[in-house]
Each structure stands twice: as structure tokens, then as C-alpha cells.
Design a protein around this motif. Structure first.
Motif, PDB file in Angstrom:
ATOM      1  N   ALA A  52       0.810  -1.216   0.000  1.00  0.00           N
ATOM      2  CA  ALA A  52       0.000   0.000   0.000  1.00  0.00           C
ATOM      3  C   ALA A  52       0.842   1.264   0.000  1.00  0.00           C
ATOM      4  O   ALA A  52       0.588   2.198  -0.775  1.00  0.00           O
ATOM      5  N   ALA A  53       1.837   1.332   0.863  1.00  0.00           N
ATOM      6  CA  ALA A  53       2.643   2.551   0.955  1.00  0.00           C
ATOM      7  C   ALA A  53       3.389   2.817  -0.348  1.00  0.00           C
ATOM      8  O   ALA A  53       3.427   3.957  -0.837  1.00  0.00           O
ATOM      9  N   LEU A  54       3.949   1.756  -0.936  1.00  0.00           N
ATOM     10  CA  LEU A  54       4.676   1.914  -2.193  1.00  0.00           C
ATOM     11  C   LEU A  54       3.732   2.347  -3.303  1.00  0.00           C
ATOM     12  O   LEU A  54       4.034   3.278  -4.067  1.00  0.00           O
ATOM     13  N   ASP A  55       2.590   1.698  -3.420  1.00  0.00           N
ATOM     14  CA  ASP A  55       1.639   2.026  -4.482  1.00  0.00           C
ATOM     15  C   ASP A  55       1.204   3.482  -4.399  1.00  0.00           C
ATOM     16  O   ASP A  55       1.154   4.199  -5.414  1.00  0.00           O
ATOM     17  N   GLN A  56       0.865   3.928  -3.207  1.00  0.00           N
ATOM     18  CA  GLN A  56       0.374   5.292  -3.050  1.00  0.00           C
ATOM     19  C   GLN A  56       1.476   6.317  -3.284  1.00  0.00           C
ATOM     20  O   GLN A  56       1.208   7.440  -3.726  1.00  0.00           O
ATOM     21  N   ALA A  57       2.721   5.914  -3.021  1.00  0.00           N
ATOM     22  CA  ALA A  57       3.836   6.846  -3.176  1.00  0.00           C
ATOM     23  C   ALA A  57       4.241   7.077  -4.622  1.00  0.00           C
ATOM     24  O   ALA A  57       4.832   8.106  -4.943  1.00  0.00           O
ATOM     25  N   VAL A  58       3.950   6.110  -5.505  1.00  0.00           N
ATOM     26  CA  VAL A  58       4.437   6.229  -6.891  1.00  0.00           C
ATOM     27  C   VAL A  58       3.331   6.595  -7.876  1.00  0.00           C
ATOM     28  O   VAL A  58       3.547   6.592  -9.076  1.00  0.00           O
ATOM     29  N   THR A  59       2.148   6.925  -7.357  1.00  0.00           N
ATOM     30  CA  THR A  59       1.045   7.304  -8.232  1.00  0.00           C
ATOM     31  C   THR A  59       0.977   8.819  -8.385  1.00  0.00           C
ATOM     32  O   THR A  59       1.710   9.564  -7.752  1.00  0.00           O
ATOM     33  N   HIS A  60       0.074   9.264  -9.260  1.00  0.00           N
ATOM     34  CA  HIS A  60      -0.086  10.692  -9.539  1.00  0.00           C
ATOM     35  C   HIS A  60      -1.574  11.025  -9.546  1.00  0.00           C
ATOM     36  O   HIS A  60      -2.416  10.138  -9.358  1.00  0.00           O
ATOM     37  N   PRO A  61      -1.954  12.279  -9.744  1.00  0.00           N
ATOM     38  CA  PRO A  61      -3.377  12.603  -9.767  1.00  0.00           C
ATOM     39  C   PRO A  61      -4.169  11.734 -10.746  1.00  0.00           C
ATOM     40  O   PRO A  61      -3.785  11.563 -11.887  1.00  0.00           O
ATOM     41  N   ARG A  62      -5.266  11.145 -10.241  1.00  0.00           N
ATOM     42  CA  ARG A  62      -6.204  10.323 -11.007  1.00  0.00           C
ATOM     43  C   ARG A  62      -5.631   8.962 -11.386  1.00  0.00           C
ATOM     44  O   ARG A  62      -6.163   8.285 -12.274  1.00  0.00           O
ATOM     45  N   SER A  63      -4.576   8.546 -10.711  1.00  0.00           N
ATOM     46  CA  SER A  63      -4.077   7.180 -10.924  1.00  0.00           C
ATOM     47  C   SER A  63      -5.062   6.167 -10.350  1.00  0.00           C
ATOM     48  O   SER A  63      -5.895   6.494  -9.497  1.00  0.00           O
ATOM     49  N   THR A  64      -4.918   4.926 -10.801  1.00  0.00           N
ATOM     50  CA  THR A  64      -5.764   3.836 -10.314  1.00  0.00           C
ATOM     51  C   THR A  64      -4.898   2.706  -9.785  1.00  0.00           C
ATOM     52  O   THR A  64      -3.945   2.284 -10.445  1.00  0.00           O
TER      53      THR A  64
END
Length: 343
Positions: free
Chosen positions: A234-246
Motif C-alpha cells: 500500500a505505501a509503495l503504491d500510493q507513493a508512486v502514483t499521480h493525480p487520477r491514478s488507479t
């Protein structure tokens, strides 16, 4: 006909060889002579009791397979006797329709054309993994509802667990649709499998700087995450996303509770989409079936060592061993040869 059945849930010892009558298809159904049956984690989980039929009801294991249409029921116009098909979730809410038998009666809506150049082994490997991957890649708010060449041009996809069956299919489908694919794996052996599948970049999620590595490859962030371990990553996924990512999660390997950093998530309009193909709706199934068939026809969905998905083969009478292999976490695809192998 030969079949593998069980009437109570439990470990693989509940699976028994049996002789079953060859039934006739009803309205909306087809009868398929099964050539190859595919085994997935959902199959042993069902056998152990998850969404299983009531005790005493004879069930045939395995959701996926490939074979030849042997008979067509009333109201079916999309298939004819002799057609080659691949099957997905054949036994969902139909315990007698599993593919670990010589003939199965399945809904025509759960069968899809198998291109002539695609082997029955490859067809039996599609089903749950490829449809799950397609769903994960098509739930983004700003993305396509169906994959095709060019559908993901300019997009960056992060596939967690690129050496698994779903991860392997996600890499292949994303590449076919034009995406840049990054995948995370646990070590060098699995990195080699992910690279063979077609991943552009491979990162070990065990590296302390995994986030920095991914950000270096995708400075603006990734567009879609295909996630097998929602809590652990979870932490990694949320850290490497951008606005409106899924972040499309089809599993929570490891069982770590999912924690969402609300402030970051809401500021990015981040989307978490949970993926379960059994309940995703008919339109998504039609789109997935057409796209997987087209990708297979284009040669984009291969299996075997050279494509990063080792194949483990068992005869029908050793279905219990095949289930044990999948439950034990074998790397690659487990297939059961029901009839004489061939194309």
C-alpha cells in the motif's frame, strides 16, 4: 466419461476419480470436449470451502480450460459443433461444470473462440489470470474499457508480482496495448521471468529504495497499478502514483491490512478499484473475452519458459497433485491434460 469429483470440502484427498454420464446442453449452454484444464488458486480455495457447493453436492474442480464444442443447446448461435474454445469461470455457481472432466456443460457466455494458431494449453491458461489482468488494466477513470493495440499508448503500468500468472498476463496485455511496463518481484529468478514476459523494467520490492527506483523510471508517477498484495504494497503504491491514478487490486497476498493515507489519496483523486471477475458484470466479460482472444491471435499471450511462465503438466488422474502444486505456491502455470494433446 472420466471425471474428477468431490462431495465435501477439504484438502486434495477429497478429490476422487469417477465415471459421469455425458449430459445434453440446455438453453444457452454448450457441451465442450475438454482437452486441457487449467488450475488456479481459486480452484483449491473453492475445494477447501470458499464459495463451495453444499456438502453432498457432486462438484467438478477447475474453472478454466480449452477444448472443442461437442454439442450446442437451444438459443446458442455464436458457436457450432467443432469450434475450438477457451473457457473462463466455467464452474462459477455451476459445480458440475468444472473442467477436470472429459466433457463439460457450460454457459455459452463463459466460452470464447480459440484462434487456430493458439494451442489448447495456451487457451487453458487464459481464463482467470488473463481476464483478471484485463479487468485491472481497464478500470481507470481515464482509461479504455477494452484493450487493443495502442489503447494504453503513453501510459505507465506497474505490475506487482510480475512472475505470477496474473502478473504475467498483465505484463503481456499491457505491452500489447502499448504501455510502458514496470514490475516488482522478490528476487533475481522471478526478475528473469518478468523480463521474459516483456516487462520493460524490473524492481525488487525488497530494495529499500524501491520507491525511488520506480520514480526514476516514471518521474511523473505510474498511471495504473495491478496489485496482488494490496496491504503489503500500500505505501509503495500510493507513493508512486499521480493525480487520477488507479490502483487495481485483485488480491491481498500476505494478509496485511490495507491502510490508505487519506490526505494523499484525496488530494490526488486516487482510485482504488478491487477486482473480482466473478461479479464484474457481463459487459466487462464481453470486453475481456474479445481482447484476450485478439491478443492471443496476435501472439501476445504465450506461455512456457521462453515467455516467463513455466508450465507444469499433470494427467487427469493426478489432479490432486496439480492442486497441491498450486496451493504450495509453484511458480508458473499448472495444466491438466484431459485428452490427447494437440492444437
Amino acid at each position: 466419461m472420466r471425471a474428477i469429483v468431490y462431495t465435501q470440502t477439504g484438502d486434495s484427498s477429497v478429490l476422487e476419480s469417477s465415471e459421469r454420464e455425458i449430459a445434453e446442453p440446455g438453453s444457452g449452454e454448450i457441451r465442450v470436449r475438454v482437452i486441457v484444464s487449467g488450475v488456479n488458486p481459486t480452484d483449491w480455495k473453492t475445494r477447501r470451502g470458499s464459495n463451495a457447493a453444499p456438502t453432498g453436492v457432486e462438484s467438478v474442480p477447475n474453472q478454466d480450460g480449452a477444448g472443442i464444442v461437442d454439442a450446442v443447446g437451444p438459443g446458442v448461435s455464436q458457436f457450432a459443433v467443432g469450434d475450438r474454445v477457451w473457457l473462463g469461470i466455467s464452474a462459477w455457481q455451476r459445480p458440475a461444470s468444472g473442467t477436470a472432466q472429459e466433457y463439460t456443460i457450460t454457459l455459452a457466455s463463459r466460452a470464447f473462440p480459440l484462434p487456430d494458431a493458439v494451442s489448447f494449453e495456451e487457451g487453458a491458461a487464459f481464463g482467470v489470470p488473463a481476464v483478471t489482468a484485463h479487468r485491472a488494466l481497464t478500470v481507470a477513470e481515464d482509461g479504455p474499457a477494452q484493450l487493443a493495440p495502442g489503447a494504453l499508448d503513453g501510459r505507465v503500468v506497474l505490475v506487482a508480482g510480475g512472475a505470477g500468472a496474473v502478473g504475467h498476463a498483465a505484463i503481456q496485455l499491457a505491452r500489447w496495448a502499448g504501455a510502458t511496463v514496470i514490475t516488482t518481484v522478490s528476487g533475481s529468478d522471478k526478475a528473469a521471468l518478468a523480463e521474459a514476459a516483456g516487462a520493460h523494467h524490473v524492481v525488487s520490492y525488497r530494495d529499500p529504495d524501491a520507491e525511488q527506483q520506480i520514480r526514476g523510471l516514471a518521474p511523473d508517477g505510474v498511471d495504473i497499478v495491478v496489485e496482488v498484495a494490496a496491504g503489503a504494497n500500500a505505501a509503495l503504491d500510493q507513493a508512486v502514483t499521480h493525480p487520477r491514478s488507479t490502483i487495481a487490486s485483485y488480491g491481498n497476498d500476505g494478509g496485511v491490512p490495507l491502510t490508505i493515507e487519506f490526505g494523499r489519496a484525496i488530494s490526488l483523486n486516487l482510485r482504488y478499484q478491487f477486482v473480482l471477475i466473478y461479479t464484474m458484470g457481463p459487459e466487462a466479460w464481453v470486453a475481456a473475452g474479445a481482447a484476450v482472444t485478439a491478443a492471443a491471435a496476435d501472439g501476445a499471450l504465450g506461455i512456457g519458459d521462453e515467455t516467463g511462465l513455466p508450465v507444469h503438466r499433470y494427467p487427469l488422474e493426478r489432479t490432486a497433485e496439480a492442486h497441491d502444486a498450486v496451493e504450495g505456491g509453484v511458480v508458473g502455470k499448472v495444466l491438466i491434460e484431459v485428452a490427447e494433446a494437440g492444437r
